[in-house]
Design an enzyme around this catalytic site. Structure first.
Site, PDB file in Angstrom:
ATOM      1  N   ARG A 162     -13.982  -8.157   2.059  1.00  0.00           N
ATOM      2  CA  ARG A 162     -12.701  -8.126   1.681  1.00  0.00           C
ATOM      3  C   ARG A 162     -11.653  -9.190   2.367  1.00  0.00           C
ATOM      4  O   ARG A 162     -10.674  -9.779   1.592  1.00  0.00           O
ATOM      5  CB  ARG A 162     -11.946  -6.866   2.607  1.00  0.00           C
ATOM      6  N   GLN A 193     -10.178  -3.925  -3.298  1.00  0.00           N
ATOM      7  CA  GLN A 193     -11.380  -3.582  -3.085  1.00  0.00           C
ATOM      8  C   GLN A 193     -12.685  -3.704  -4.152  1.00  0.00           C
ATOM      9  O   GLN A 193     -13.687  -4.262  -3.671  1.00  0.00           O
ATOM     10  CB  GLN A 193     -11.400  -1.771  -2.507  1.00  0.00           C
ATOM     11  N   CYS A 227     -16.289   1.917   0.274  1.00  0.00           N
ATOM     12  CA  CYS A 227     -15.358   1.081   0.603  1.00  0.00           C
ATOM     13  C   CYS A 227     -14.883   1.153   2.110  1.00  0.00           C
ATOM     14  O   CYS A 227     -14.253   0.411   2.613  1.00  0.00           O
ATOM     15  CB  CYS A 227     -14.050   1.067  -0.090  1.00  0.00           C
ATOM     16  N   HIS A 283      -7.337   0.634  -6.393  1.00  0.00           N
ATOM     17  CA  HIS A 283      -7.640  -0.004  -5.333  1.00  0.00           C
ATOM     18  C   HIS A 283      -8.350  -1.483  -5.738  1.00  0.00           C
ATOM     19  O   HIS A 283      -9.503  -1.797  -5.374  1.00  0.00           O
ATOM     20  CB  HIS A 283      -8.536   0.459  -4.370  1.00  0.00           C
ATOM     21  N   ARG A 336       1.011  -1.262  -0.017  1.00  0.00           N
ATOM     22  CA  ARG A 336      -0.054   0.171  -0.048  1.00  0.00           C
ATOM     23  C   ARG A 336       1.037   1.297  -0.147  1.00  0.00           C
ATOM     24  O   ARG A 336       1.882   1.434   1.021  1.00  0.00           O
ATOM     25  CB  ARG A 336      -0.911  -0.118   1.124  1.00  0.00           C
ATOM     26  N   ASP A 360     -17.251   7.469  -1.943  1.00  0.00           N
ATOM     27  CA  ASP A 360     -15.743   7.180  -1.468  1.00  0.00           C
ATOM     28  C   ASP A 360     -15.658   8.758  -0.549  1.00  0.00           C
ATOM     29  O   ASP A 360     -16.325   9.524  -0.876  1.00  0.00           O
ATOM     30  CB  ASP A 360     -14.782   6.868  -2.210  1.00  0.00           C
TER      31      ASP A 360
HETATM   32  N1  NVA Z   1      -9.799   6.800  -1.550  1.00  0.00           N
HETATM   33  C1  NVA Z   1      -9.403   6.236  -0.396  1.00  0.00           C
HETATM   34  C2  NVA Z   1      -9.621   5.037  -0.208  1.00  0.00           C
HETATM   35  C3  NVA Z   1      -9.631   4.425   1.391  1.00  0.00           C
HETATM   36  C4  NVA Z   1      -9.711   2.877   1.298  1.00  0.00           C
HETATM   37  C5  NVA Z   1      -8.063   6.510  -0.107  1.00  0.00           C
HETATM   38  O1  NVA Z   1      -7.164   6.507  -1.118  1.00  0.00           O
HETATM   39  O2  NVA Z   1      -7.830   7.414   0.914  1.00  0.00           O
HETATM   40  N1   CP Z   2     -11.535  -0.076   2.411  1.00  0.00           N
HETATM   41  C1   CP Z   2     -10.083   0.006   2.523  1.00  0.00           C
HETATM   42  O1   CP Z   2      -9.080  -0.298   2.034  1.00  0.00           O
HETATM   43  O2   CP Z   2      -9.735   0.354   4.169  1.00  0.00           O
HETATM   44  P1   CP Z   2      -8.594   0.191   4.860  1.00  0.00           P
HETATM   45  O3   CP Z   2      -7.864   1.761   4.400  1.00  0.00           O
HETATM   46  O4   CP Z   2      -9.040   0.292   6.303  1.00  0.00           O
HETATM   47  O5   CP Z   2      -7.612  -0.570   4.689  1.00  0.00           O
END
Ligand code: NVA
Ligand code: CP
Length: 302
Positions: free
Chosen positions: A289, A134, A261, A131, A104, A222
């Site tokens: 997930r 997800q 998500c 992502h 990540r 989101d």
């Molecule tokens: N768009 C959000 C998704 C979090 C799971 C982010 O990148 O922070």
């Molecule tokens: N939806 C998702 O990826 O959540 P986290 O940021 O908690 O991993």
């Protein structure tokens, strides 16, 4: 043999993605769908986090244990990556010690560089651009509530962010219609829309969120401020008309699903009434997930 990376949905074909979903659905039903009850026995997954996480970390870690393997969490700032060791060198070292890498991070190029230098599978656990893990859980959730997703109408409302990009990939690979309703300033890049158009994807831009939601089977949104975004005030100003509330949901098909998500920012992109309401399947989505991750890990690491 080339490692089976899970980097983005558009890099895999529909059959491979369907196979991963079949594995995930089997795991949800408690079946040993591949290689007995401990298919990843003795294998180790290095999970590198350069951004925070709850669902992704827990689902990969628990999923790995349930599959008989061992998860190893490396927080970016506590590893040598955080002190400037190159991604390529990190990839070379990890490839000698573990069986898979989950990353990540922020810049998507870091993920592709990791994949280039790893001789083991690399899994995208979110970048600034996408992502895909997800999305596997989202497709699984929609299908378990409403049957095959092909031909369904999904409306994305809000920021044209990493999740929106992965929805474009998913719509094109799984054959559903995707309507994007985002402010111009936060619209997805033309390059991804061009890719989808070339691949025959059914993607449209419908600026008015109520029009975009009209008759939709699924509404997804989101956070308005993703990890790494800094322009909070400007985003609030641009995105306020894109809130998912009961008025917006009233435009959809009667039994439309609401997905997010998570984490949600209640009162910003979605109201409590929708998030906690009868159309919301966000807790199933979060649970999925775990099952989806297991499908992805078995597909890539077995
Ligand atoms: N768009 C959000 C998704 C979090 C799971 C982010 O990148 O922070
Ligand atoms: N939806 C998702 O990826 O959540 P986290 O940021 O908690 O991993």
């Amino acid at each position: 043999m080339k490692p089976k990376h899970f980097l983005d949905l558009h890099l895999l074909d529909g059959d491979e993605l369907r196979h991963i979903l079949d594995l995930a659905n089997g795991y949800k039903r408690g079946l040993n769908v591949a290689g007995g009850d401990k298919p990843l026995d003795g294998k180790c997954l290095a999970m590198i986090f350069e951004k925070p996480s709850t669902r992704t970390r827990v689902s990969f870690e628990v999923g790995m244990v349930q599959l008989g393997g061992h998860p190893l969490v490396l927080m970016g700032e506590n590893s040598q990556l955080g002190r400037g060791e190159t991604i390529a060198d990190t990839a070379r070292v990890l490839s000698r010690m573990v069986d898979g890498v989950m990353l990540r991070t922020d810049a998507h190029e870091k993920l592709t560089e990791m994949a280039e230098y790893c001789t083991i599978p690399v899994i995208n656990a979110l970048t600034d651009d996408s992502h895909p893990c997800q999305l596997m859980a989202d497709i699984m959730t929609i299908e378990e509530h409403r049957g095959p997703i092909a031909g369904k109408v999904v409306t994305w409302v809000g920021d044209g962010n990493n999740m929106a990009n992965s929805y474009i990939h998913a719509a094109t690979r799984f054959g559903f219609e995707l309507r994007l309703s985002c402010p111009d300033e936060l619209m997805v890049k033309d390059s991804i829309l061009d890719w989808a158009a070339n691949e025959g994807g059914n993607i449209s831009i419908v600026k008015d969120p109520k029009l975009a939601a009209s008759g939709a089977d699924v509404v997804v949104t989101d956070t308005w401020v993703s990890m790494g975004d800094s322009d909070y005030d400007r985003r609030m100003e641009l995105l306020t008309p894109y809130q998912v509330n009961e008025g917006l949901m009233a435009q959809c098909a009667n039994d439309a699903l609401f997905l997010h998500c998570l984490p949600a920012h209640r009162g910003e992109e979605v109201t409590d009434a929708v998030l906690d309401g009868p159309n919301s399947v966000v807790w199933d989505e979060a649970e999925n997930r775990l099952h989806a991750q297991k499908g992805i890990m078995v597909w890539s690491m077995m």
